[in-house]
Every structure is written in structure tokens, then in C-alpha cells.
Motif scaffolding. Sequence first.
Motif, PDB file in Angstrom:
ATOM      1  N   ILE A 286      60.211  27.679  31.338  1.00 52.15           N
ATOM      2  CA  ILE A 286      60.834  26.616  30.732  1.00 52.15           C
ATOM      3  C   ILE A 286      62.337  26.494  31.760  1.00 52.15           C
ATOM      4  O   ILE A 286      62.982  27.767  31.730  1.00 52.15           O
ATOM      5  CB  ILE A 286      61.148  26.633  29.442  1.00 52.15           C
ATOM      6  CG1 ILE A 286      60.092  26.815  28.663  1.00 52.15           C
ATOM      7  CG2 ILE A 286      61.971  25.715  28.709  1.00 52.15           C
ATOM      8  CD1 ILE A 286      60.298  27.042  27.097  1.00 52.15           C
ATOM      9  N   PRO A 287      62.589  25.623  32.232  1.00 48.67           N
ATOM     10  CA  PRO A 287      63.955  25.463  32.860  1.00 48.67           C
ATOM     11  C   PRO A 287      64.967  25.978  32.093  1.00 48.67           C
ATOM     12  O   PRO A 287      66.065  26.565  32.689  1.00 48.67           O
ATOM     13  CB  PRO A 287      63.976  24.124  33.621  1.00 48.67           C
ATOM     14  CG  PRO A 287      62.375  23.362  33.433  1.00 48.67           C
ATOM     15  CD  PRO A 287      62.076  24.208  32.450  1.00 48.67           C
ATOM     16  N   ALA A 288      65.074  25.680  30.915  1.00 48.86           N
ATOM     17  CA  ALA A 288      66.408  26.100  30.187  1.00 48.86           C
ATOM     18  C   ALA A 288      66.711  27.583  30.188  1.00 48.86           C
ATOM     19  O   ALA A 288      67.868  28.205  30.089  1.00 48.86           O
ATOM     20  CB  ALA A 288      66.135  25.781  28.910  1.00 48.86           C
ATOM     21  N   THR A 289      65.600  28.397  30.233  1.00 47.48           N
ATOM     22  CA  THR A 289      65.561  30.016  30.552  1.00 47.48           C
ATOM     23  C   THR A 289      66.250  30.096  31.814  1.00 47.48           C
ATOM     24  O   THR A 289      67.151  31.080  32.183  1.00 47.48           O
ATOM     25  CB  THR A 289      64.317  30.564  30.433  1.00 47.48           C
ATOM     26  OG1 THR A 289      63.624  30.101  29.266  1.00 47.48           O
ATOM     27  CG2 THR A 289      64.461  31.952  30.632  1.00 47.48           C
ATOM     28  N   LEU A 290      65.984  29.452  32.850  1.00 45.03           N
ATOM     29  CA  LEU A 290      66.470  29.535  34.354  1.00 45.03           C
ATOM     30  C   LEU A 290      68.026  29.439  34.147  1.00 45.03           C
ATOM     31  O   LEU A 290      68.692  30.281  34.992  1.00 45.03           O
ATOM     32  CB  LEU A 290      65.891  28.515  35.253  1.00 45.03           C
ATOM     33  CG  LEU A 290      66.873  28.497  36.605  1.00 45.03           C
ATOM     34  CD1 LEU A 290      66.405  29.578  37.362  1.00 45.03           C
ATOM     35  CD2 LEU A 290      66.327  26.894  37.282  1.00 45.03           C
ATOM     36  N   LEU A 291      68.488  28.571  33.416  1.00 45.00           N
ATOM     37  CA  LEU A 291      69.855  28.316  33.537  1.00 45.00           C
ATOM     38  C   LEU A 291      70.756  29.588  32.917  1.00 45.00           C
ATOM     39  O   LEU A 291      71.707  29.744  33.381  1.00 45.00           O
ATOM     40  CB  LEU A 291      70.309  27.099  32.548  1.00 45.00           C
ATOM     41  CG  LEU A 291      69.730  25.868  33.068  1.00 45.00           C
ATOM     42  CD1 LEU A 291      70.076  24.556  32.336  1.00 45.00           C
ATOM     43  CD2 LEU A 291      69.804  25.693  34.619  1.00 45.00           C
ATOM     44  N   ASP A 292      69.682  30.401  32.394  1.00 44.46           N
ATOM     45  CA  ASP A 292      70.820  31.488  31.755  1.00 44.46           C
ATOM     46  C   ASP A 292      70.797  32.804  32.928  1.00 44.46           C
ATOM     47  O   ASP A 292      71.374  33.734  32.691  1.00 44.46           O
ATOM     48  CB  ASP A 292      69.913  32.184  30.683  1.00 44.46           C
ATOM     49  CG  ASP A 292      70.140  31.285  29.477  1.00 44.46           C
ATOM     50  OD1 ASP A 292      71.347  30.527  29.326  1.00 44.46           O
ATOM     51  OD2 ASP A 292      69.436  31.266  28.634  1.00 44.46           O
ATOM     52  N   GLN A 293      70.029  32.367  34.111  1.00 46.79           N
ATOM     53  CA  GLN A 293      69.700  33.428  35.349  1.00 46.79           C
ATOM     54  C   GLN A 293      70.778  33.132  36.273  1.00 46.79           C
ATOM     55  O   GLN A 293      70.673  33.688  37.289  1.00 46.79           O
ATOM     56  CB  GLN A 293      68.376  33.604  35.402  1.00 46.79           C
ATOM     57  CG  GLN A 293      67.346  33.992  34.488  1.00 46.79           C
ATOM     58  CD  GLN A 293      65.989  33.884  34.802  1.00 46.79           C
ATOM     59  OE1 GLN A 293      64.972  33.559  34.181  1.00 46.79           O
ATOM     60  NE2 GLN A 293      66.028  34.424  35.963  1.00 46.79           N
TER      61      GLN A 293
END
Length: 509
Positions: A286-293
Motif C-alpha cells: 500500500i503506498p500509504a506505508t511507503l510514505l512512512d519510509q
Amino acid sequence: MTFTLRLLMISTLLAVLTSCSSAPVNTYKPKTPPAQWVEPLPFVQPHDGKLDGLTNWWQQFNDPLLVQLIEAAQKVSPDIESAKARVIAAQTAVTLANSQLLPSVTADMSVSRSKGNMIIPGANNFVYPASTNASIGVNASWELDVWGKNKAAKSAELAKLSGTNALWHDARVIVAAQTATQYLNYRLCEKLSSIAKQNADSTGETARLSDLTAKAGFLAPMSASQSLAQAAEASSQQKKQALQCTLLIKSLVALTAISEPTLKEQLAKDDNSKLPMPAGVEVAAIPATLLDQRPDVLNAERNVDAASFEIAVSDAQRYPRLSLAGNIGLTYDSYLRKFSTNRGRSDGVTWSIGPVAVSLPIFDGGLREANLSAAKAQYEVAKSIYESVARNAVREVEEAMATLNNAALRSDDMDKAASGFKALLDATQMRYKANLASLLELEEARRVSLQAQANTYTLKNEQALAWISLYRAVGGGWAPALNMPALTFDPKLKLAEPNNSVSVVSDQP
């Protein structure tokens, strides 16, 4: 009412006034990113590698020289040093903002000695003796944060510090990716240079045979001239390819500060039989998880926080300012202690509390309102930048995955082409040995096979560079837990406060 009781009442009142102040809540809610990736996740891994974390990703190339070059580049990178300096400046700003919440205490001390020639008539011509005067005092002042201005200013600086620290990690990732890209391009250049030399030798041999055949009258002079021209072009391409390798070495020298002779020696010792290829990169579903990285996304997010706190600071400037001062001092006079009839009380202890000063903004020509409007405008800018950075983060991952997936689709075709042209070369060599094919046919088959081999190497390098791009796009192993200090930024975007539970990593600036 005793002095102690009065002081206690004043302190209690001031504490209540200060504790009631608070910075406003940031109510901005980012737009929800897409629920899934458009491009399929690249599950096909080079070397059948397992998807691992990114912390030690560079070691997965199994190329010690690459790791050494990255470490050398990070040690001398001016971008990393600049990022580190910005972190130190942000830490200083936090300290300064925190000092505004506390009282300012100073100490003064003075000592003087004097002697006069004054004689008192009628007192047996008594002469005043030399005297020593000393005093020491402590002064305190405190601006009460009634409207939350100083607390908001501190929160803004903490948010900036968190974002700046994340950018330090981002700078390290960028330098590592740049160094690895140059190194992989050099290894590809070595392969292409070797192929270019073989191609130049082949076309040179073809030109020699064509010239002999033309002189014997079995080949048109125009065809011989064409062969000579092709040989000259191949020789030029070989020299051009060698120049590219030289320029890449010089680029690595500039990045790592390793002397060119030493770097050439290290590159020559290293095994270059295979192009470096990393293991895979795990991509969140999910791209939302990417934003945390992504450290740049966190920095943009913290800038939104800081801008909201700056609005609170500007708004508080429109209200009265309340400050309190006080002092306590001790004086000593040697003359009075010696000649005073009440010597034990000749020295004095003085103290005072106050004044309690109130500063009222009455007329400023619209300056405070203008500052508030400017702060609100910067807040809107910070929100727009955050959304742009978040979109760009998703785009970079999508592009890297699209490149990887496309390279995987082309890889089979390239392998089949290289295998087929190699089989053609082997067959032509067998026919040539049996006097069933001319040397011209053999050299033509060799050149086609070499070109197919060059295309295969280029595709493999493209895959490796795409993995590096994906590594960088997903944050390069950074996570918010690596940031210190960190701010709690929950989904409801409540007031950011320091989070002391976050662990500190050893490579902090």
C-alpha cells in the motif's frame, strides 16, 4: 501577610497562567494515497534472492569494493556535511526556543578599594582609613508565556529539527546511490570496452581480407573501401568507449577522494567477470506505508507542523506581554564594619520582586496582522509542498517498478537473441573450418554475436540501476524510528510532542 506567603502566592499564580497556555492543534489532514500500486510488484528477483530489509542492502551486491567506495564517498561528501550542519543549527534553534520558556538569571559582582586624605578637625586630626566596598547580586527576569507564543515557537523548532534530521539520512542515501550508479556504469563500461575491442579487431581483419581480395580482382574496390570505413568507425567507437571508462573513473575519484592510481589498482584487482547485481527490495503493498519510509516525506510533514506553530507565534504577538523581574543582593563596607556602632548590621541584604510589566500593542501600522497573514500563507505553501512530495514519492516507486518489470520482460528476449547469435557464430566457425564459409562471413557473425552480448550487458546494468532507484525511492532503509528527536504525529494530526521512547542509532550526526 509574611514575605514567604506572598512569594508563594505569586509563584502559584504565575505557574497557573503559564500552564494554561498551549499551541493550537494542527487540523490538516493529508489526502489519502492510492490503495494499491498501479504497476505490479517486481517479485522476480535477481539471483533468486529473497526480499530482505534495506539496512544492509549494499552488502547484498557481494562486492566489497562497492561498499568501500560508498563509505569513502559518505565520509567526504559536502552534501552530508551540509545536512549535518543544518541538524546542528536546528538543535541550536530548539535550545534557544526552550530558553525563552525559562527565567533568565544573571549575577553581578563588584569590588572597589579607596583611600582619601580627608582629615577631621577636632578629632586629633583623624584621617579616614582606606576602605573596601563589595557587592554581589542576582537578577532574574521571566516573560510569562500566557498566550502560548514561546511554547509554539519551541514546538515549531522541534518539528524542523525532526525534519532536518531525516534529511541527513536522505543525504546519505543519495550519496550512496550516486556512487553505486557510477560504479555500476564503470563495470558496464569495462564490458562494453572489451566488446568494442573485439569488434574493432573483427572489422579490422575483415578490412584486411577485403583489401587483399580487391587487389586480386575478386572484389569491387568500392566494397573494399566500405570495409575499411567500417573498420575505422569501429576503431573510433573503441577509443570513445575507452574515454567513457576514463571519465567514470575520474567521477569516482571526485566522489570518494581516493587517488586515481589507487582507485585504478583497486578496480583492476576486483573480480569483474560478472556485473554487480543486488538482491531485491521489499515494496509495501500500500503506498500509504511507503510514505512512512521516506525521510523527505517526513520532512515535508514536519514543515506543515512547524508552519502551523508559526501561525500561533504570530497570533500571540497581537496580545499583551507579561514579564516579571526580581533581584537579591549583598553589600559589604569595611569602613562601616570597623567604625559603625552597630557593626554586625552594617552590611546589607537587599531584595525586590517586580516590577510586573505589561506591554500592550496599541499601534504598529498593521505589522502584526501582516505577519499573521504571511504565516498563514506559508502554512498553505507547506501543505502544498507536502502533497507534492508525497505524490512524487509514489511516482518514483512506480517508475522504478515499471522499469524493472519491463526489463524482466525484455530479459528473456535478450537471452534468446544472444543465445541464437552465439549458436550462429559457432556454426559459422565450424563451416569456416570445413571451408564452407568465408572469413568475411565468420567475422560478420562474430560482430552480430558481440552486439547481442553488449545488449545483454546493458539490460542487466539497467536492471541493477532500477533496483538502486527503487531502493532510494522506498527510503533507503530509513524509518521514523531512526530519527532523534522524533515527534508524535498521529493520524488526527494532534499537537506534536517529543517522543522519548524512540531509540537512537549509532550513526547520528
